[in-house]
Design a protein around this motif. Sequence first.
Motif, PDB file in Angstrom:
ATOM      1  N   UNK A 200       0.681  -1.139   0.033  1.00  0.00           N
ATOM      2  CA  UNK A 200       0.067   0.011   0.011  1.00  0.00           C
ATOM      3  C   UNK A 200       0.812   1.341   0.175  1.00  0.00           C
ATOM      4  N   UNK A 201       0.503   2.312  -0.908  1.00  0.00           N
ATOM      5  CA  UNK A 201       1.388   3.529  -0.801  1.00  0.00           C
ATOM      6  C   UNK A 201       1.059   4.409   0.142  1.00  0.00           C
ATOM      7  N   UNK A 202       2.002   5.109   0.676  1.00  0.00           N
ATOM      8  CA  UNK A 202       1.581   6.008   1.872  1.00  0.00           C
ATOM      9  C   UNK A 202       0.737   7.093   1.851  1.00  0.00           C
ATOM     10  N   UNK A 203       0.090   7.517   0.479  1.00  0.00           N
ATOM     11  CA  UNK A 203      -0.940   8.442   0.385  1.00  0.00           C
ATOM     12  C   UNK A 203      -2.141   7.928   0.777  1.00  0.00           C
ATOM     13  N   UNK A 230      -2.931  -7.298  11.918  1.00  0.00           N
ATOM     14  CA  UNK A 230      -1.913  -6.944  11.136  1.00  0.00           C
ATOM     15  C   UNK A 230      -1.321  -7.976   9.930  1.00  0.00           C
ATOM     16  N   UNK A 231      -1.805  -9.253  10.505  1.00  0.00           N
ATOM     17  CA  UNK A 231      -1.317 -10.291   9.678  1.00  0.00           C
ATOM     18  C   UNK A 231      -1.709 -10.023   7.885  1.00  0.00           C
ATOM     19  N   UNK A 232      -2.827  -9.325   7.933  1.00  0.00           N
ATOM     20  CA  UNK A 232      -3.324  -9.107   6.547  1.00  0.00           C
ATOM     21  C   UNK A 232      -3.230  -7.670   5.924  1.00  0.00           C
ATOM     22  N   UNK A 233      -2.075  -6.989   6.576  1.00  0.00           N
ATOM     23  CA  UNK A 233      -1.970  -5.846   6.129  1.00  0.00           C
ATOM     24  C   UNK A 233      -0.369  -5.572   5.356  1.00  0.00           C
ATOM     25  N   UNK A 234      -0.348  -5.276   4.265  1.00  0.00           N
ATOM     26  CA  UNK A 234       0.788  -5.225   3.229  1.00  0.00           C
ATOM     27  C   UNK A 234       1.803  -4.209   3.690  1.00  0.00           C
ATOM     28  N   UNK A 235       3.183  -4.388   3.117  1.00  0.00           N
ATOM     29  CA  UNK A 235       4.132  -3.515   3.481  1.00  0.00           C
ATOM     30  C   UNK A 235       3.746  -2.165   3.004  1.00  0.00           C
ATOM     31  N   UNK A 236       4.087  -0.879   3.639  1.00  0.00           N
ATOM     32  CA  UNK A 236       3.921   0.395   3.140  1.00  0.00           C
ATOM     33  C   UNK A 236       4.916   0.866   2.294  1.00  0.00           C
ATOM     34  N   UNK A 237       4.825   1.532   1.214  1.00  0.00           N
ATOM     35  CA  UNK A 237       6.127   1.906   0.369  1.00  0.00           C
ATOM     36  C   UNK A 237       5.830   3.277   0.013  1.00  0.00           C
ATOM     37  N   UNK A 238       6.752   3.945  -0.735  1.00  0.00           N
ATOM     38  CA  UNK A 238       6.467   5.269  -1.075  1.00  0.00           C
ATOM     39  C   UNK A 238       5.955   5.170  -2.626  1.00  0.00           C
ATOM     40  N   UNK A 239       5.392   6.186  -2.952  1.00  0.00           N
ATOM     41  CA  UNK A 239       4.531   6.260  -4.320  1.00  0.00           C
ATOM     42  C   UNK A 239       5.422   6.061  -5.507  1.00  0.00           C
ATOM     43  N   UNK A 240       6.430   6.563  -5.232  1.00  0.00           N
ATOM     44  CA  UNK A 240       7.509   6.579  -6.369  1.00  0.00           C
ATOM     45  C   UNK A 240       8.539   5.102  -6.537  1.00  0.00           C
ATOM     46  N   UNK A 241       8.201   4.404  -5.279  1.00  0.00           N
ATOM     47  CA  UNK A 241       9.037   3.054  -5.231  1.00  0.00           C
ATOM     48  C   UNK A 241       8.648   2.069  -6.351  1.00  0.00           C
ATOM     49  N   UNK A 242       9.810   1.387  -7.056  1.00  0.00           N
ATOM     50  CA  UNK A 242       9.556   0.446  -8.185  1.00  0.00           C
ATOM     51  C   UNK A 242       9.096  -0.611  -7.263  1.00  0.00           C
ATOM     52  N   UNK A 243       7.939  -1.169  -8.116  1.00  0.00           N
ATOM     53  CA  UNK A 243       7.346  -2.411  -7.271  1.00  0.00           C
ATOM     54  C   UNK A 243       7.410  -3.740  -8.305  1.00  0.00           C
ATOM     55  N   UNK A 244       7.901  -3.575  -9.418  1.00  0.00           N
ATOM     56  CA  UNK A 244       8.191  -4.578 -10.162  1.00  0.00           C
ATOM     57  C   UNK A 244       8.447  -4.305 -11.749  1.00  0.00           C
ATOM     58  N   UNK A 245       8.460  -4.891 -12.647  1.00  0.00           N
ATOM     59  CA  UNK A 245       8.692  -4.631 -14.095  1.00  0.00           C
ATOM     60  C   UNK A 245       7.720  -5.271 -14.947  1.00  0.00           C
ATOM     61  N   UNK A 261       9.694  -0.263 -15.731  1.00  0.00           N
ATOM     62  CA  UNK A 261       9.579  -0.261 -14.263  1.00  0.00           C
ATOM     63  C   UNK A 261       8.082   0.064 -13.890  1.00  0.00           C
ATOM     64  N   UNK A 262       7.671  -0.452 -13.180  1.00  0.00           N
ATOM     65  CA  UNK A 262       6.188   0.054 -12.637  1.00  0.00           C
ATOM     66  C   UNK A 262       6.061   0.695 -11.024  1.00  0.00           C
ATOM     67  N   UNK A 263       5.737   1.728 -11.242  1.00  0.00           N
ATOM     68  CA  UNK A 263       5.870   2.578  -9.799  1.00  0.00           C
ATOM     69  C   UNK A 263       4.591   2.147  -8.975  1.00  0.00           C
ATOM     70  N   UNK A 264       4.908   2.285  -7.620  1.00  0.00           N
ATOM     71  CA  UNK A 264       3.620   2.073  -6.885  1.00  0.00           C
ATOM     72  C   UNK A 264       2.498   2.969  -6.890  1.00  0.00           C
ATOM     73  N   UNK A 265       2.828   4.141  -7.189  1.00  0.00           N
ATOM     74  CA  UNK A 265       1.587   5.165  -7.646  1.00  0.00           C
ATOM     75  C   UNK A 265       0.989   5.633  -6.377  1.00  0.00           C
ATOM     76  N   UNK A 266       0.120   6.582  -6.372  1.00  0.00           N
ATOM     77  CA  UNK A 266      -0.510   7.191  -5.496  1.00  0.00           C
ATOM     78  C   UNK A 266      -1.967   7.177  -5.511  1.00  0.00           C
ATOM     79  N   UNK A 267      -2.593   7.798  -4.460  1.00  0.00           N
ATOM     80  CA  UNK A 267      -4.186   8.075  -4.382  1.00  0.00           C
ATOM     81  C   UNK A 267      -4.444   9.110  -5.361  1.00  0.00           C
ATOM     82  N   UNK A 268      -5.733   9.140  -6.000  1.00  0.00           N
ATOM     83  CA  UNK A 268      -6.100   9.909  -6.784  1.00  0.00           C
ATOM     84  C   UNK A 268      -6.143  11.405  -6.365  1.00  0.00           C
TER      85      UNK A 268
END
Length: 531
Positions: A200-203, A230-245, A261-268
Amino acid sequence: MDEIRSYIYLDEEAVNSIYAQLRKKIIVKKTIKRIKGRAASLKIGAGLSKLFSIFSGDASANKERSYSTQTEIEYLMLPEDRVDPIIEVLAKGKHYYTELEKAVESVNKNDGSVFINVYDSFSADKSIPENAGYTVFERSMQTVSDTGVRLTGGCVSNHQGPKILWWKEQSPEAWLNSDAFVTLSAFLSMRLCDHAHAYIDDTHLHFTGFADNENRKWDDKLTHIFGDVDSKLPPIVHATQIIGYLSTEAARKMGLVQGIPIAAGCGDTAASALGAGVTKPCMALDVAGTASVLAMSTNQFVPDTKHRTLLFMRSVLDGLYTPLAYIGGGGLCIRWASRLLGKTYDELEKEATIIPLGSNGLQFVPHFAGRVCPASPCLSGAWYGLKWNHGHGEMYRSVLESIAAEYRHYHDILLDCDAIKGGGVVLGTGGGAKSRLFCQIKADALQMDYLPLQNADAALRGSAIVAGMAAGVYNKNGSELPVSREMSVRLHHHKDQNEMWSRITHSQEHLADQLDKYAQEEAKWHQEIQI
């Protein structure tokens, strides 16, 4: 794709925003045919043609045959170092649309690899209550009181936290079979990649109800009082983090290059703020879209424990926050009124323009899906004060004034927060910013000048900027971003309307509070009848 199994995604606003923008405005009609250095051939919607002019720097270099709903750009000249971010946005856009269509068709079906359930207003599925889990979530939040608001940065709402609890209580089998709860944007981004983990991105943290927002982490106390979610909550990342390709399969289906490269992105809303140029403290923003959002920026994290109305959203830019409040479906009320009255926006605006401030005593409540800020899930929409002399002009203007009055209420609360200072102007984005009457009404209500952005698709611009930051084209500290400050005509507020707007806002809030009490009594009565 084997690593992606049993993810439940949620977030109604994200679904509606993506669906509205991609299906109606910026669906890629023809994928890229050729990518050779500086040239690309594609056919896109008018919204994306604006996006390309941002990155090309020289709009005159684009060969546009026409500029209508579907604009064909044969050879779009782009600097080599700016091709990848554009392609990344296109890749997401195409895949968002494809996956969303599949998701809508797969409501409540478990295909063995991904559990899909759509929380959205355009789906026919009504098996999940609109305010699912809200009551238990609110009750649990009362045990931590102001501490919960200080940690999460937001009031209790019917967003991710309550819906997660609904699954835990009402569908234990789905709960056990799920690895993580993610937002729609994260789910779709993951599906673009060969190997991607939930995130989940931090925004989005202000919506979750479980986060220590300021420190960008899940809070042990909050997750514990809700039954160790907490076992169902995903890691928190920054919107600009590359999460895969971009995977080979996804690239083949979309005609793109594998490995993008695919960035995590952010909320609308975070994307709208970034695209509108909200990059420093003391700026005000109106996102006049499907939801009606008023936000101001600050570099301090001071949650609204007094009024419990604001949501302290993180900006894409570290160290900057954009506290906001919004009307869920505020823009939809305007569309609904147009359809109900059987007239176009222009026709109704012409009639409403000659109606005096106050709509001749007619009031409108725009909370069709319940009030979000502060949370009043039982409240619904209404016209109050209808008389024989009221016509379409009064009815339409009262809808616009009701949104503006809510903004005035939000603005008063924003200014009551020590960390937020009043800005001189409001930047306007979204479809509603194209209405001169609506913008003027909001300028007068807020007692601030209003500057509608000529390019209203600020979220699209913001998403492209995030992609550029992730690809290293732009600095992540926010300096030298390609933020457009092109404005339409500046609308000046009328100071002599301040007192009148104060009275209208007070009356509007009083009406909403009384209707909310009535709605709660009705809900309790219906519950007793069913028992």
